[in-house]
Design an enzyme around this catalytic site. Structure first.
Site, mmCIF file in Angstrom:
data_model
loop_
_atom_site.group_PDB
_atom_site.id
_atom_site.type_symbol
_atom_site.label_atom_id
_atom_site.label_comp_id
_atom_site.label_asym_id
_atom_site.label_seq_id
_atom_site.Cartn_x
_atom_site.Cartn_y
_atom_site.Cartn_z
ATOM 1 N N GLY A 98 39.448 35.313 38.149
ATOM 2 C CA GLY A 98 39.481 35.584 36.715
ATOM 3 C C GLY A 98 40.172 36.873 36.357
ATOM 4 O O GLY A 98 40.772 36.992 35.283
ATOM 5 N N ASP B 125 43.028 28.701 39.761
ATOM 6 C CA ASP B 125 43.113 28.345 38.341
ATOM 7 C C ASP B 125 43.595 29.548 37.536
ATOM 8 O O ASP B 125 44.428 30.307 37.990
ATOM 9 C CB ASP B 125 41.773 27.801 37.840
ATOM 10 C CG ASP B 125 40.652 28.825 37.906
ATOM 11 O OD1 ASP B 125 40.735 29.783 38.698
ATOM 12 O OD2 ASP B 125 39.659 28.666 37.164
ATOM 13 N N GLY C 176 35.395 35.391 38.393
ATOM 14 C CA GLY C 176 34.712 34.793 37.255
ATOM 15 C C GLY C 176 33.257 34.483 37.547
ATOM 16 O O GLY C 176 32.730 34.773 38.619
ATOM 17 N N GLU D 104 40.175 30.729 45.888
ATOM 18 C CA GLU D 104 39.347 29.628 45.378
ATOM 19 C C GLU D 104 39.131 28.489 46.357
ATOM 20 O O GLU D 104 38.098 27.794 46.300
ATOM 21 C CB GLU D 104 39.947 29.092 44.071
ATOM 22 C CG GLU D 104 39.746 29.988 42.877
ATOM 23 C CD GLU D 104 40.704 31.167 42.843
ATOM 24 O OE1 GLU D 104 40.493 32.073 42.016
ATOM 25 O OE2 GLU D 104 41.672 31.194 43.645
#
Length: 458
Positions: A222, A253, A172, A245
């Site tokens: 992402g 996430d 992302g 992450e």
């Protein structure tokens, strides 16, 4: 630490090859009006409905945010030509089927960071930022959501893929989020991106028609959110999967707290804490992908899916799935240790068990953990434990609270992105800088509910 294995393939070949010509036309003045046609049919333009993302109380800046979450070492492969801008001469792509189809590209901005192909009662989404490894930005999220909503009631199938030979989607848009935080302390960009990205993840997770993600190449962060919640996920020998992450001071996430604890044993917690990478068929053996198909067969599969009237998508996919392969999951020799060590009640205890093991595998695993943000490790462990009993909606709401908490100039998220992706000194200064300093009370604080009007609405 991922060991290599021997992969034996016995795959179903395609039929006779027909040529599919992509033709492009330049627009004028305000942008481009792209066209895709086959055998000289002239499709009429498609006008998208005025549907937008769910309304929010925040302004929605549209920002081009370069760069993936991580910059991974690419798997060894033969260099392949990259897709050229649509303003250049068209290329010819071989297809295995004689059926001709009329397709139209719709909803494009001048950058063409995401493309849509309307093919009768089927639709194709192409992430089109190959030079940035198809990193997901806010502009792309805002285009994909309304098209997916429309197609859910008007199509029978959706395929999503990445342009180029290197990545499906490598992550992302964290660099611009952090740059904005460092320069202005403005949280709106980050809040807007995470809110809209998670809303898109939820739509994919409850999609009513078959959703096929071809995760050919790097698939991280992402990119995982755009694929793992769909019904069909196709890995190839080029697939490189990770949720890294904790290395940038964040947590897994995009629904990671939902799918990771549902993998076998403690594998999901291991992957979430260490950010370890899985390659090729390992992504299927881990339970993340549903099919393994050699990348050279993907054009044939795509054409078959777009032209067949067969309603059973799984049956079509199985035609291209390898009938037989012999390879042990690369982590199989360590699964007993993973299940034992990562069943500990705290990150400190996991680390202690690895130190007592003192094997080469344990040392490598320990090294991955000690590089990560101490706060991220404890938040990740707590979030994955909670996520094991929550549905996807509640997991995403929990993740949104955690993401908003990380939107601070002094956060480990800001520092991790600075060290790994902006300044690239690879020397993040975590705060707190030891697991002992990350108290249970401090972790609890990260999960605090937001004001009602700021909570993620799904």
């Amino acid at each position: 630490m991922i060991k290599s294995g021997t992969l034996k393939l016995n795959c179903v070949a395609g039929n006779s090859i027909n040529k599919l010509r992509y033709l492009s036309a330049q627009g004028s003045g305000t942008g481009k009006d792209m066209g895709l046609k086959f055998d000289n049919h002239n499709p009429k333009p498609i006008i998208l409905p005025p549907e937008t993302m769910p309304s929010t109380p925040y302004p929605t800046p549209v920002v081009e945010i370069p760069g993936p979450i991580v910059e991974p070492t690419l798997p060894q492969s033969i260099p392949q030509p990259q897709p050229q801008p649509d303003s250049k001469p068209p290329t010819e792509i071989p297809m295995p089927n004689k059926t001709t189809i009329a397709a139209k590209k719709v909803q494009q901005n001048i950058e063409d960071d995401v493309l849509f192909e309307d093919v009768g009662n089927k639709g194709v989404i192409i992430l089109n930022r190959p030079k940035a490894l198809n990193a997901l930005n806010l502009s792309m999220v805002e285009k994909i959501y309304p098209v997916l909503k429309k197609w859910e009631s008007s199509k029978r199938l959706v395929i999503i893929e990445g342009a180029g030979e290197k990545a499906f989607c490598a992550g992302g848009d964290v660099k611009s989020i952090v740059n904005t935080l460092r320069e202005t302390e403005n949280k709106i960009l980050g809040e807007t991106f995470f809110r809209k990205e998670y809303t898109l993840n939820y739509l994919i997770g409850r999609y009513k028609i078959p959703y096929v993600a071809t995760i050919d190449g790097i698939t991280m962060g992402g990119g995982v959110g755009l694929s793992v919640h769909g019904k069909y996920r196709i890995a190839t020998e080029k697939t490189l999967f990770a949720m890294p992450e904790t290395a940038i001071g964040l947590f897994p996430d995009v629904g990671g707290t939902f799918f990771l604890p549902r993998l076998k044993g403690k594998l999901g917690l291991y992957l979430g804490l260490t950010g370890d990478r899985l390659k090729g068929i390992d992504v299927v053996l881990a339970g993340i992908a549903t099919h393994f198909i050699p990348s050279e067969k993907l054009p044939y599969l795509k054409q078959d899916l777009l032209t067949t009237e067969q309603s059973d998508v799984k049956e079509v996919l199985n035609k291209y799935q390898c009938i037989k392969f012999n390879q042990e999951f690369s982590l199989a020799p360590y699964m007993n240790k993973i299940d034992t060590y990562f069943a500990a009640s705290s990150v400190e205890e996991i680390i202690q068990r690895l130190k007592e093991d003192n094997s080469e595998w344990a040392k490598n695993t320990l090294q991955m953990l000690l590089k990560a943000s101490p706060t991220s490790l404890k938040v990740t462990m707590r979030a994955i434990q909670r996520g094991s009993t929550l549905n996807l909606s509640d997991c995403l709401k929990m993740e949104y609270r955690l993401a908003c908490t990380a939107l601070s100039r002094t956060s480990d998220f800001c520092e991790g992105v600075r060290a790994l992706l902006i300044d690239k000194d690879q020397k993040p200064i975590w705060n707190p800088n030891s697991l002992k300093e990350v108290t249970d009370a401090y972790v609890d604080q990260q999960f605090t509910k937001l004001l009602e009007e700021k909570e993620l609405q799904l």
